[in-house]
Write a protein that holds these residues in place. Sequence first.
Motif, mmCIF file in Angstrom:
data_model
loop_
_atom_site.group_PDB
_atom_site.id
_atom_site.type_symbol
_atom_site.label_atom_id
_atom_site.label_comp_id
_atom_site.label_asym_id
_atom_site.label_seq_id
_atom_site.Cartn_x
_atom_site.Cartn_y
_atom_site.Cartn_z
ATOM 1 N N ARG A 162 7.010 13.349 12.761
ATOM 2 C CA ARG A 162 7.238 14.801 12.731
ATOM 3 C C ARG A 162 5.942 15.588 12.858
ATOM 4 N N ARG A 163 4.874 15.060 12.287
ATOM 5 C CA ARG A 163 3.579 15.747 12.316
ATOM 6 C C ARG A 163 2.736 15.338 13.513
ATOM 7 N N LYS A 164 3.263 14.393 14.322
ATOM 8 C CA LYS A 164 2.539 13.881 15.497
ATOM 9 C C LYS A 164 1.133 13.412 15.092
ATOM 10 N N MET A 165 1.099 12.575 14.052
ATOM 11 C CA MET A 165 -0.155 12.090 13.496
ATOM 12 C C MET A 165 -0.164 10.562 13.547
ATOM 13 N N SER A 166 -1.326 9.976 13.765
ATOM 14 C CA SER A 166 -1.439 8.517 13.794
ATOM 15 C C SER A 166 -1.680 7.983 12.380
ATOM 16 N N VAL A 167 -1.422 6.697 12.214
ATOM 17 C CA VAL A 167 -1.658 6.045 10.929
ATOM 18 C C VAL A 167 -3.139 6.130 10.576
ATOM 19 N N GLY A 168 -3.992 5.906 11.555
ATOM 20 C CA GLY A 168 -5.436 5.968 11.313
ATOM 21 C C GLY A 168 -5.894 7.344 10.864
ATOM 22 N N ALA A 169 -5.378 8.380 11.510
ATOM 23 C CA ALA A 169 -5.756 9.747 11.135
ATOM 24 C C ALA A 169 -5.262 10.074 9.731
ATOM 25 N N LEU A 170 -4.055 9.643 9.386
ATOM 26 C CA LEU A 170 -3.525 9.895 8.044
ATOM 27 C C LEU A 170 -4.344 9.147 7.002
ATOM 28 N N ALA A 171 -4.647 7.880 7.262
ATOM 29 C CA ALA A 171 -5.432 7.084 6.317
ATOM 30 C C ALA A 171 -6.781 7.744 6.059
#
Length: 70
Positions: free
Chosen positions: A13-22
């Motif tokens: 939904r936020r168009k975010m990658s796992v790496g960016a979130l981490a």
Amino acid sequence: MPIVVDIDVMLARRKMSVGALAEAVGITPANLAVLKNGRAKAVRFSTLEALCEVLDCQPGDLLRHEPGPG
């Protein structure tokens, strides 16, 4: 497992990658993957709070209870 983790739904939904979130939350991508895939045995409230802040959501958007059989 009766607790289901919906981090992948919020990431989409936020168009975010796992790496960016981490990186934004301050945990390793490996630890985020363990949580995201439902293999974590626990989650710190500070981590849950950071996830909610970064993803602009409530804890219930990330975790839900799915009753099992019997």
